[in-house]
Every structure is written in C-alpha cells, then in structure tokens.
Design a protein around this motif. Sequence first.
Motif, mmCIF file in Angstrom:
data_model
loop_
_atom_site.group_PDB
_atom_site.id
_atom_site.type_symbol
_atom_site.label_atom_id
_atom_site.label_comp_id
_atom_site.label_asym_id
_atom_site.label_seq_id
_atom_site.Cartn_x
_atom_site.Cartn_y
_atom_site.Cartn_z
ATOM 1 N N GLU A 127 0.816 -1.222 0.000
ATOM 2 C CA GLU A 127 0.000 0.000 0.000
ATOM 3 C C GLU A 127 0.842 1.261 0.000
ATOM 4 N N ARG A 128 1.975 1.236 0.662
ATOM 5 C CA ARG A 128 2.771 2.457 0.753
ATOM 6 C C ARG A 128 3.852 2.540 -0.333
ATOM 7 N N THR A 129 3.814 1.639 -1.302
ATOM 8 C CA THR A 129 4.756 1.644 -2.416
ATOM 9 C C THR A 129 4.019 2.113 -3.662
ATOM 10 N N SER A 130 4.667 2.956 -4.442
ATOM 11 C CA SER A 130 3.987 3.557 -5.591
ATOM 12 C C SER A 130 3.654 2.527 -6.666
ATOM 13 N N ALA A 131 2.568 2.800 -7.369
ATOM 14 C CA ALA A 131 2.138 1.952 -8.480
ATOM 15 C C ALA A 131 3.278 1.830 -9.481
ATOM 16 N N GLY A 132 3.495 0.605 -9.948
ATOM 17 C CA GLY A 132 4.562 0.349 -10.901
ATOM 18 C C GLY A 132 5.866 -0.079 -10.265
ATOM 19 N N SER A 133 5.958 0.002 -8.946
ATOM 20 C CA SER A 133 7.129 -0.510 -8.207
ATOM 21 C C SER A 133 8.457 -0.017 -8.769
ATOM 22 N N ASP A 134 8.501 1.250 -9.170
ATOM 23 C CA ASP A 134 9.717 1.839 -9.755
ATOM 24 C C ASP A 134 10.146 1.047 -10.995
ATOM 25 N N LYS A 135 9.146 0.564 -11.740
ATOM 26 C CA LYS A 135 9.315 -0.195 -12.986
ATOM 27 C C LYS A 135 9.982 -1.558 -12.800
ATOM 28 N N GLY A 194 10.601 -14.448 -12.356
ATOM 29 C CA GLY A 194 11.706 -13.704 -11.772
ATOM 30 C C GLY A 194 11.393 -12.226 -11.676
ATOM 31 N N PHE A 195 12.350 -11.493 -11.157
ATOM 32 C CA PHE A 195 12.255 -10.036 -11.094
ATOM 33 C C PHE A 195 13.055 -9.464 -12.250
ATOM 34 N N HIS A 196 12.501 -8.473 -12.913
ATOM 35 C CA HIS A 196 13.138 -7.869 -14.080
ATOM 36 C C HIS A 196 13.222 -6.363 -13.873
ATOM 37 N N THR A 248 14.045 -1.795 -3.655
ATOM 38 C CA THR A 248 13.884 -2.104 -2.233
ATOM 39 C C THR A 248 13.009 -3.342 -2.066
ATOM 40 N N ARG A 249 12.961 -3.841 -0.859
ATOM 41 C CA ARG A 249 12.049 -4.952 -0.568
ATOM 42 C C ARG A 249 10.613 -4.538 -0.846
ATOM 43 N N ALA A 250 10.288 -3.304 -0.540
ATOM 44 C CA ALA A 250 8.924 -2.810 -0.785
ATOM 45 C C ALA A 250 8.585 -2.865 -2.271
ATOM 46 N N HIS A 251 9.532 -2.494 -3.133
ATOM 47 C CA HIS A 251 9.306 -2.599 -4.570
ATOM 48 C C HIS A 251 9.037 -4.060 -4.953
ATOM 49 N N MET A 252 9.798 -4.963 -4.354
ATOM 50 C CA MET A 252 9.657 -6.379 -4.683
ATOM 51 C C MET A 252 8.295 -6.914 -4.224
ATOM 52 N N VAL A 253 7.854 -6.509 -3.052
ATOM 53 C CA VAL A 253 6.550 -6.967 -2.562
ATOM 54 C C VAL A 253 5.449 -6.488 -3.494
ATOM 55 N N ARG A 254 5.447 -5.199 -3.793
ATOM 56 C CA ARG A 254 4.381 -4.677 -4.655
ATOM 57 C C ARG A 254 4.484 -5.265 -6.065
ATOM 58 N N ALA A 255 5.700 -5.469 -6.551
ATOM 59 C CA ALA A 255 5.877 -6.049 -7.887
ATOM 60 C C ALA A 255 5.280 -7.450 -7.968
ATOM 61 N N ILE A 291 -5.584 -4.090 -0.898
ATOM 62 C CA ILE A 291 -4.627 -3.583 -1.879
ATOM 63 C C ILE A 291 -4.516 -4.525 -3.077
ATOM 64 N N TRP A 292 -4.622 -5.814 -2.827
ATOM 65 C CA TRP A 292 -4.578 -6.799 -3.929
ATOM 66 C C TRP A 292 -5.770 -6.557 -4.864
ATOM 67 N N CYS A 293 -6.943 -6.331 -4.289
ATOM 68 C CA CYS A 293 -8.137 -6.052 -5.098
ATOM 69 C C CYS A 293 -7.973 -4.757 -5.877
ATOM 70 N N GLN A 294 -7.427 -3.711 -5.239
ATOM 71 C CA GLN A 294 -7.248 -2.430 -5.921
ATOM 72 C C GLN A 294 -6.229 -2.540 -7.047
ATOM 73 N N ILE A 295 -5.138 -3.246 -6.814
ATOM 74 C CA ILE A 295 -4.137 -3.437 -7.868
ATOM 75 C C ILE A 295 -4.757 -4.166 -9.052
ATOM 76 N N HIS A 296 -5.556 -5.182 -8.792
ATOM 77 C CA HIS A 296 -6.226 -5.882 -9.892
ATOM 78 C C HIS A 296 -7.163 -4.934 -10.652
#
Length: 186
Positions: free
Chosen positions: A14-22, A44-46, A53-60, A98-103
């Motif tokens: 929730e506190r990580t921006s949409a797109g997870s810093d690409k 994998g992660f690309h 950050t870990r936060a980017h990875m979680v949101r990604a 947040i999962w529902c909103q991302i979808h």
Amino acid sequence: MPANAYQLLDQIAERTSAGSDKLIFTPWLYGERTPVDDHLVRGGFHNQSLNTTRAHMVRAVFEGVAYNMRWLLKYVEQFNKRPVTSLNMVGGGAKSNIWCQIHADVLNRSIQQMKDPIETNVRGAALLASAGLGYLKYDEIGTHVKIANTYTPNPDHRKIYDELFAEFIAIYESNRKIHARLNRQH
C-alpha cells in the motif's frame, strides 16, 4: 512467520507507488498454463537495480500476478465475444484490499471483493445443490452472494500499468527460448 504476515505485506504494498519503480515480477515459478501452455518458462524479477527495495519487490509480486490475469483476460473476452466489465475476487487474496485495488487498476475493470472470500467455493456448491434439488431457482443464486467491497480502477495508474503490462508480455516473448533451453529435460 508472524501470524499477521499477509497484513504486513499488504501494508508494504500500500505504501509503495504503483509500478514498483518499474520493477516487474513474472509469476511463472514453475511454468505457465494460462494463457500459454509453457511448462518451461520461469519467473523472476526484471529491471532490478541497486535502488530496488524490498517494498518494490513486494508490490511487484502483487502487480505481476495482476499482469498475468490481464494477459488471460484478453483471451477470455475473445472467447466470450464481449468485454468483461467487472470481476469477482475470491480466495485468500481477496481478503487483501490492496490486492483487489491493484487488480482493478491493472485490469482496468471493477473488482468485487466477495464477503468471506475463502468460503465462496463451498457456498457456491451448496447454492448449486440447492437449486438442483429445487429449493431455489438458478436465477436466484446471485441474490445469495454477498459483496464486501467494490474497487474501481484508479485512472492515475493507467499509464504506468499499460506500459509495464506491455513489457511483461515482451519479457515472456524475449525469454521463452532461453527458458526452454535452461529447463528442457534431457
């Protein structure tokens, strides 16, 4: 693992921006069955960098599953010969706002979060059995389905999710031969 691990992951996402810093996560950890039948592809992660950050990875991870759903949705709509305007979210993931909103954002569709989403399958089976036994009519089943929340797409996220979804597909296309070579059984 803490008892509230899923809630902690939700808070991070929730506190990580949409797109997870690409950063893009491809969820094909042991192949993919839908919309492509490719048991050799892997996830994998690309686009990971030293700034990831870990936060980017979680949101990604949350977003990567939604990208895969968007990929599938294209074929569902082709098969049905009409667009899907909203989707019902069920199962453990549907407990996450947040999962529902991302979808909703990635799919650009409204998402209806079902009440008590983990029990939806058993309730559905009971409702079908009730209709089959004549206790209610099939067209009455929907009146027994409760919606907890409805999530609508955030237009501010449209551009980033359209861009990253196109790259998600490109990652599959450009890496599938590599995965086939790496994972083929000899």
